[in-house]
Design a protein around this motif. Structure first.
Motif, PDB file in Angstrom:
ATOM      1  N   LYS A  23       7.440   1.988   1.505  1.00  0.00           N
ATOM      2  CA  LYS A  23       7.495   1.048   1.596  1.00  0.00           C
ATOM      3  C   LYS A  23       6.009   0.091   2.382  1.00  0.00           C
ATOM      4  N   ALA A  24       5.246  -0.541   1.025  1.00  0.00           N
ATOM      5  CA  ALA A  24       4.086  -0.998   1.301  1.00  0.00           C
ATOM      6  C   ALA A  24       4.356  -1.937   2.821  1.00  0.00           C
ATOM      7  N   TYR A  25       2.842  -1.633   3.530  1.00  0.00           N
ATOM      8  CA  TYR A  25       2.618  -2.622   4.661  1.00  0.00           C
ATOM      9  C   TYR A  25       2.589  -3.715   3.660  1.00  0.00           C
ATOM     10  N   ARG A  26       2.166  -4.839   2.511  1.00  0.00           N
ATOM     11  CA  ARG A  26       1.494  -6.243   2.462  1.00  0.00           C
ATOM     12  C   ARG A  26       0.998  -5.575   0.664  1.00  0.00           C
ATOM     13  N   VAL A  27       1.402  -6.996  -0.418  1.00  0.00           N
ATOM     14  CA  VAL A  27       1.328  -6.735  -1.619  1.00  0.00           C
ATOM     15  C   VAL A  27       0.651  -7.912  -1.426  1.00  0.00           C
ATOM     16  N   VAL A  28      -0.379  -7.735  -1.541  1.00  0.00           N
ATOM     17  CA  VAL A  28      -1.550  -8.726  -2.508  1.00  0.00           C
ATOM     18  C   VAL A  28      -1.302  -9.043  -4.351  1.00  0.00           C
ATOM     19  N   ASP A  29      -2.587 -10.119  -4.818  1.00  0.00           N
ATOM     20  CA  ASP A  29      -2.970  -9.918  -6.282  1.00  0.00           C
ATOM     21  C   ASP A  29      -4.111  -9.422  -6.052  1.00  0.00           C
ATOM     22  N   MET A  30      -5.447  -9.761  -5.350  1.00  0.00           N
ATOM     23  CA  MET A  30      -6.283  -9.083  -5.160  1.00  0.00           C
ATOM     24  C   MET A  30      -7.104  -7.483  -5.127  1.00  0.00           C
ATOM     25  N   GLN A  31      -7.531  -7.130  -5.610  1.00  0.00           N
ATOM     26  CA  GLN A  31      -7.896  -5.679  -4.274  1.00  0.00           C
ATOM     27  C   GLN A  31      -8.930  -5.780  -3.325  1.00  0.00           C
ATOM     28  N   LYS A  32      -9.716  -6.745  -3.855  1.00  0.00           N
ATOM     29  CA  LYS A  32     -10.533  -6.814  -2.570  1.00  0.00           C
ATOM     30  C   LYS A  32      -9.680  -7.672  -1.661  1.00  0.00           C
ATOM     31  N   GLU A  33      -8.801  -7.960  -1.542  1.00  0.00           N
ATOM     32  CA  GLU A  33      -8.084  -9.254  -0.024  1.00  0.00           C
ATOM     33  C   GLU A  33      -7.721  -7.319  -0.043  1.00  0.00           C
ATOM     34  N   ALA A  34      -7.107  -6.284  -0.377  1.00  0.00           N
ATOM     35  CA  ALA A  34      -5.706  -5.490  -0.199  1.00  0.00           C
ATOM     36  C   ALA A  34      -7.027  -4.795   0.491  1.00  0.00           C
ATOM     37  N   ILE A  35      -7.987  -4.115   0.261  1.00  0.00           N
ATOM     38  CA  ILE A  35      -9.062  -3.550   0.943  1.00  0.00           C
ATOM     39  C   ILE A  35      -9.217  -4.179   2.569  1.00  0.00           C
ATOM     40  N   GLN A  36      -9.502  -5.285   2.544  1.00  0.00           N
ATOM     41  CA  GLN A  36      -9.862  -6.260   3.664  1.00  0.00           C
ATOM     42  C   GLN A  36      -8.400  -5.878   4.689  1.00  0.00           C
ATOM     43  N   ILE A  37      -6.929  -5.693   4.710  1.00  0.00           N
ATOM     44  CA  ILE A  37      -6.150  -5.826   4.854  1.00  0.00           C
ATOM     45  C   ILE A  37      -6.669  -4.621   5.717  1.00  0.00           C
ATOM     46  N   ALA A  38      -6.363  -3.332   4.746  1.00  0.00           N
ATOM     47  CA  ALA A  38      -6.898  -1.867   4.907  1.00  0.00           C
ATOM     48  C   ALA A  38      -7.770  -1.412   5.246  1.00  0.00           C
ATOM     49  N   LYS A  39      -8.517  -2.171   5.323  1.00  0.00           N
ATOM     50  CA  LYS A  39      -9.793  -1.738   6.428  1.00  0.00           C
ATOM     51  C   LYS A  39      -9.760  -2.463   7.236  1.00  0.00           C
ATOM     52  N   THR A  40      -9.141  -3.083   7.830  1.00  0.00           N
ATOM     53  CA  THR A  40      -8.749  -3.521   9.011  1.00  0.00           C
ATOM     54  C   THR A  40      -7.028  -2.872   9.851  1.00  0.00           C
ATOM     55  N   VAL A  41      -5.905  -2.020   8.545  1.00  0.00           N
ATOM     56  CA  VAL A  41      -5.546  -1.445   9.267  1.00  0.00           C
ATOM     57  C   VAL A  41      -5.972   0.505   9.860  1.00  0.00           C
ATOM     58  N   ALA A  42      -6.863   0.809   8.964  1.00  0.00           N
ATOM     59  CA  ALA A  42      -7.068   1.892   9.270  1.00  0.00           C
ATOM     60  C   ALA A  42      -8.310   1.950  10.408  1.00  0.00           C
ATOM     61  N   ILE A  43      -8.696   0.764  10.520  1.00  0.00           N
ATOM     62  CA  ILE A  43      -9.756   0.654  11.972  1.00  0.00           C
ATOM     63  C   ILE A  43      -9.024   0.312  13.302  1.00  0.00           C
ATOM     64  N   ASN A  44      -7.902  -0.240  13.086  1.00  0.00           N
ATOM     65  CA  ASN A  44      -6.957  -0.054  14.430  1.00  0.00           C
ATOM     66  C   ASN A  44      -5.906   1.256  14.657  1.00  0.00           C
ATOM     67  N   ASN A  45      -5.771   1.833  13.800  1.00  0.00           N
ATOM     68  CA  ASN A  45      -5.890   3.415  14.027  1.00  0.00           C
ATOM     69  C   ASN A  45      -5.809   4.493  13.768  1.00  0.00           C
ATOM     70  N   GLN A  46      -7.470   4.461  13.852  1.00  0.00           N
ATOM     71  CA  GLN A  46      -8.293   5.347  13.331  1.00  0.00           C
ATOM     72  C   GLN A  46      -8.291   6.265  12.105  1.00  0.00           C
ATOM     73  N   ALA A  47      -8.294   6.193  11.562  1.00  0.00           N
ATOM     74  CA  ALA A  47      -7.051   6.470  10.442  1.00  0.00           C
ATOM     75  C   ALA A  47      -8.525   6.567   8.733  1.00  0.00           C
ATOM     76  N   GLU A  48      -8.308   7.175   8.075  1.00  0.00           N
ATOM     77  CA  GLU A  48      -8.907   6.895   6.824  1.00  0.00           C
ATOM     78  C   GLU A  48      -8.070   6.228   5.565  1.00  0.00           C
ATOM     79  N   LEU A  49      -9.304   5.387   4.897  1.00  0.00           N
ATOM     80  CA  LEU A  49      -8.788   4.530   4.207  1.00  0.00           C
ATOM     81  C   LEU A  49      -9.195   5.395   2.631  1.00  0.00           C
ATOM     82  N   ILE A  50      -8.599   4.830   1.709  1.00  0.00           N
ATOM     83  CA  ILE A  50      -8.239   5.466   0.338  1.00  0.00           C
ATOM     84  C   ILE A  50      -7.823   4.466  -0.257  1.00  0.00           C
TER      85      ILE A  50
END
Length: 73
Positions: A23-50
């Protein structure tokens, strides 16, 4: 084990998913918005963003965890 965070296309939209998640964590219209959300998730989880292109190919990667090759300087 930390799960990688992916930004991938989903039809005309973009989704933020963690690795091996059905299941997706979030679905949004713009890739730029998805990247901002994913970056926050990756930082909080000390993970890699792809970030993927519309065709599914990997466009960029960024590590927010224990980077085995940290930048010099």
């Amino acid at each position: 084990m930390r799960k990688n965070v992916h930004v991938t296309p989903k039809g005309e939209n973009w989704q933020v998913k963690t690795a091996n998640s059905n299941k997706a964590y979030r679905v949004v219209d713009m890739q730029k918005e998805a990247i901002q959300i994913a970056k926050t998730v990756a930082i909080n989880n000390q993970a890699e963003l792809i970030i993927h292109r519309q065709n599914g190919q990997i466009r960029a990667k960024d590590s927010y965890g224990n980077d085995t090759f940290p930048p010099k300087g």
